[in-house]
Design an enzyme around this catalytic site. Sequence first.
Site, PDB file in Angstrom:
ATOM      1  N   GLU A 176       0.826  -1.279  -0.104  1.00 30.22           N
ATOM      2  CA  GLU A 176       0.132   0.077  -0.102  1.00 30.22           C
ATOM      3  C   GLU A 176       0.795   1.194  -0.038  1.00 30.22           C
ATOM      4  O   GLU A 176       1.959   1.112   0.406  1.00 30.22           O
ATOM      5  CB  GLU A 176      -1.095  -0.040   1.258  1.00 30.22           C
ATOM      6  N   GLU A 319       4.383  -0.659   1.868  1.00 27.91           N
ATOM      7  CA  GLU A 319       4.583  -0.711   0.324  1.00 27.91           C
ATOM      8  C   GLU A 319       4.592  -2.336  -0.128  1.00 27.91           C
ATOM      9  O   GLU A 319       4.544  -2.627  -1.294  1.00 27.91           O
ATOM     10  CB  GLU A 319       6.108  -0.362  -0.137  1.00 27.91           C
TER      11      GLU A 319
END
Length: 351
Positions: A176, A319
């Site tokens: 994300e 991430e």
Amino acid sequence: MSEGTLETIIAAIGPLNESAVEAAEQHLNSLTKPPGSLGKLEEIARQIAGITGEISADLSKRAVIVMAGDHGVCEEGVSAFPAEVTPQMVLNFLAGGAAVNVLARGAGAEVFCVDIGVNADLSHEGLIQCKVRKGTANMTREAAMTREEAVAAIAAGAAIVKDLASKGYRMFATGEMGIGNTTASAALCAVLAEMRVQDAVGLGTGINEERRQHKIDVVERAIALHSPDRRDPIDALAKVGGLEIAGLVGVILGAAAERCPVVVDGFISSAAALVASALSPQSAAFMLGSHLSHEQGHRQLLDVIGLSPIIHLDMRLGEGTGAVLCFPIIDAALRIMREMATFESAGISRG
């Protein structure tokens, strides 16, 4: 997508294949080692067998799905970084320069970046466009999104997994990007995991303790304003969640429906896993907890979901970085199943 269609996805999530789990256990016990001596590797091997129905599945084609979305609550000064970093980082992912890109290359994984709610107009041939809206609203003033938008974001995540699974991808990792998303995640933890707000709120991107106290106040005000329903995960997600979190809920549910393992990254991804497990308790069996984030509240959150982290490296980047680091460990578990000699084949006496 309607909530009825979401229920169809959830209905497709079945239990683990217990006969495959038993077959994996028998095979592990036949290998040239004391029973259980490979610890977590054996646990992973059994779980993968139960998910896929194969005692030595080929998971070499794997994807990291990075959902990107902005958060209106950034207006309250909850992050050390400005909101414009979200679209800037999306371009970094697409250029292959982010940490998750580097680690994915080493793990033989492909990174797919999704614009599900970035507050900017982005155009790139490698970007998956699924924008539901340009960022959430400021949840201290109004609901982060509508219920319909939350369901649409879940649908987008599930559809991406379905498409990739049709192309042969068999293992997924959640990633994300969204400045302000630890605030939304903490709010979801407080509601759905019934954690104290002060335990759920951490330092995020690196704020100091004074700003953490402010962040606690922001989360408490949002929850007090909206009274999200703990018994209705979509209600909580819509009122105090995030678009990228909702997208990851769809990724997790979609992977479970396709009988593919999904490796859950850190705090924000685990907040999505919390929502997914509330919607479908059976989906938790398809998740592998990757690492214990340095973000406050992550251990308690994992305990609520029932996940045990594979590694602990004091990371808090997100991430999908922690999840990707676990791919080689999962590969090692499967390699043990394929290549290690049995007592019988090696002519070794059992203890």
